[in-house]
Design an enzyme around this catalytic site. Structure first.
Site, mmCIF file in Angstrom:
data_model
loop_
_atom_site.group_PDB
_atom_site.id
_atom_site.type_symbol
_atom_site.label_atom_id
_atom_site.label_comp_id
_atom_site.label_asym_id
_atom_site.label_seq_id
_atom_site.Cartn_x
_atom_site.Cartn_y
_atom_site.Cartn_z
ATOM 1 N N ASP A 58 -38.777 27.955 17.332
ATOM 2 C CA ASP A 58 -39.806 28.166 18.347
ATOM 3 C C ASP A 58 -40.940 27.165 18.127
ATOM 4 O O ASP A 58 -41.611 27.194 17.089
ATOM 5 C CB ASP A 58 -40.334 29.601 18.228
ATOM 6 C CG ASP A 58 -41.314 29.971 19.333
ATOM 7 O OD1 ASP A 58 -41.838 29.054 20.000
ATOM 8 O OD2 ASP A 58 -41.568 31.174 19.523
ATOM 9 N N ALA A 116 -42.273 17.341 30.042
ATOM 10 C CA ALA A 116 -41.766 17.824 31.325
ATOM 11 C C ALA A 116 -42.873 18.591 32.019
ATOM 12 O O ALA A 116 -43.148 19.745 31.701
ATOM 13 C CB ALA A 116 -40.549 18.720 31.113
ATOM 14 N N TYR A 147 -47.513 29.748 34.685
ATOM 15 C CA TYR A 147 -46.665 28.555 34.609
ATOM 16 C C TYR A 147 -47.427 27.309 35.065
ATOM 17 O O TYR A 147 -47.451 26.292 34.374
ATOM 18 C CB TYR A 147 -45.424 28.751 35.470
ATOM 19 C CG TYR A 147 -44.449 27.597 35.435
ATOM 20 C CD1 TYR A 147 -43.777 27.259 34.257
ATOM 21 C CD2 TYR A 147 -44.190 26.843 36.578
ATOM 22 C CE1 TYR A 147 -42.875 26.203 34.217
ATOM 23 C CE2 TYR A 147 -43.282 25.784 36.546
ATOM 24 C CZ TYR A 147 -42.627 25.465 35.365
ATOM 25 O OH TYR A 147 -41.743 24.417 35.341
ATOM 26 N N LYS A 151 -48.639 24.079 32.553
ATOM 27 C CA LYS A 151 -48.229 22.692 32.766
ATOM 28 C C LYS A 151 -49.439 21.777 32.993
ATOM 29 O O LYS A 151 -49.453 20.623 32.536
ATOM 30 C CB LYS A 151 -47.281 22.611 33.963
ATOM 31 C CG LYS A 151 -45.929 23.264 33.715
ATOM 32 C CD LYS A 151 -45.147 22.559 32.609
ATOM 33 C CE LYS A 151 -43.729 23.064 32.497
ATOM 34 N NZ LYS A 151 -42.955 22.372 31.451
ATOM 35 N N TYR A 161 -54.565 13.031 23.909
ATOM 36 C CA TYR A 161 -53.973 12.370 22.745
ATOM 37 C C TYR A 161 -53.716 10.892 23.034
ATOM 38 O O TYR A 161 -53.860 10.046 22.147
ATOM 39 C CB TYR A 161 -52.671 13.062 22.334
ATOM 40 C CG TYR A 161 -52.863 14.121 21.271
ATOM 41 C CD1 TYR A 161 -52.454 13.888 19.956
ATOM 42 C CD2 TYR A 161 -53.456 15.339 21.569
ATOM 43 C CE1 TYR A 161 -52.637 14.845 18.968
ATOM 44 C CE2 TYR A 161 -53.643 16.305 20.605
ATOM 45 C CZ TYR A 161 -53.234 16.056 19.291
ATOM 46 O OH TYR A 161 -53.424 16.999 18.319
#
Length: 329
Positions: A58, A116, A147, A151, A161
């Site tokens: 996980d 993704a 959701y 994202k 980053y």
């Protein structure tokens, strides 16, 4: 030895096809999945390959991979409504803690990372078609927000980053994709319609069926992701098929494809369900030299043949996976 790549969500629909692609291209592939929605049968054929190894893990926990690592593909997330509405906290965690851990790993290994993302970052769009410079129209506190916002946060963290640490990052905004290995009753349009047709049930359309979707065959999708990873472009790129169709017309296509006599029945539209979905793929065409090649007619025929090969038990079982054992807190 080939370059080494970590693919999270490796036992899922897109993740397993990506594992196939990179093994076939000579990469050493590390697959990782907690199997909360993935299925080992999607990658069983790869377990005999010397260039493939799998870890049941996980990514919302600290992620460590021994040795050198050239690339990371982060595809570990529930992606269908039936999943993320059942496990909303886990969906948010993999889009926050999961991406944080993987970005940290990419920084440690000096690896390029592709995430993704999804067309759902556009929410119920106010512009059409949707291009990458559209910021979206998302209900942060609606049921789909777990959701959509996971994202959107994932994209923000990735770009932070990239800008602050100079990390090599790529963002794929994935539109509706279909093909073999989709779960039959996962709540998405294509497997739902085909499953109903094969069981002799009427096809369920939500709303009046005038809402639109654009469906991309999985082989085209994988090629787009592959090209994006190897490109020099760090801003988001839509990967999808711009050929738009209404859900009502698509249901009629399914009835014709399956040669069944089912009717279309209508039910209320779920909250925040997008009324239009069509990608502007100008950026993908110009930067990646990519566009879909598989027609919906051809792709649907292949997909239908795959679902026809399911056992009777698989065809009639309900999608009520026991998520409880995966939930820690």
């Amino acid at each position: 030895m080939g370059k080494r790549i970590l693919i999270t969500g490796a036992a899922g629909f897109l993740g397993s096809h990506l594992c196939d692609k990179f093994v076939s291209e000579g990469y050493r592939v590390i697959g990782m999945d907690n199997l909360i929605t993935g299925d080992m049968k999607n990658i069983d054929h790869l377990l005999k390959e010397e260039s493939f190894e799998f870890f049941h893990y996980d990514v919302t926990r600290f992620v460590h991979v021994a040795g050198e690592l050239d690339y990371i593909l982060h595809f570990a997330s529930p992606a269908s409504p039936i999943d993320y509405l059942k496990i909303p906290i886990q969906t948010l965690k993999v889009g926050s803690l999961g991406i944080w851990h993987l970005l940290g790993l990419a920084k440690e290994k000096n690896a390029r990372i592709l995430i993704a993302s999804t067309s759902e970052v556009y929410g119920d769009p106010l512009v059409h078609p949707q291009s990458e410079d559209y910021y979206g129209n998302v209900n942060t506190i609606g049921p789909r927000g777990v959701y959509d916002e996971a994202k959107r946060f994932q994209e923000s963290m990735t770009m932070a980053y990239h800008r602050f640490h100079g990390l090599e990052t790529r963002i794929a905004r994935i539109f509706n994709t279909y093909g073999p290995r989709m779960r039959l009753n996962d709540g998405r349009v294509i497997p739902a319609f085909i499953g109903q047709a094969l069981r002799g049930e009427d096809l369920t359309v939500f709303g009046d069926g005038s809402q639109t979707r654009s469906f991309c065959y999985v082989d085209d999708q994988i090629e787009g992701i592959y090209r994006l990873l190897l490109s020099n472009y760090s801003d988001p790129v839509n990967i999808g098929n711009p050929e738009e169709i209404t859900i009502r017309d698509f249901a009629e296509e399914i009835i014709k494809l399956t040669n069944t006599s089912q009717k279309i029945i209508y039910k209320p539209l779920p909250a925040d369900d997008p009324l239009q979905r069509q990608p502007d793929i100008t950026r993908a065409r110009n930067i990646l030299g990519w566009e879909p090649k598989v027609s919906r007619e051809e792709g649907m025929r292949i997909t239908y043949d795959y679902f026809k090969g399911l056992t009777e038990e698989e065809l009639f079982k309900s999608e009520h996976k026991d998520f409880a054992k995966h939930i820690k807190r």
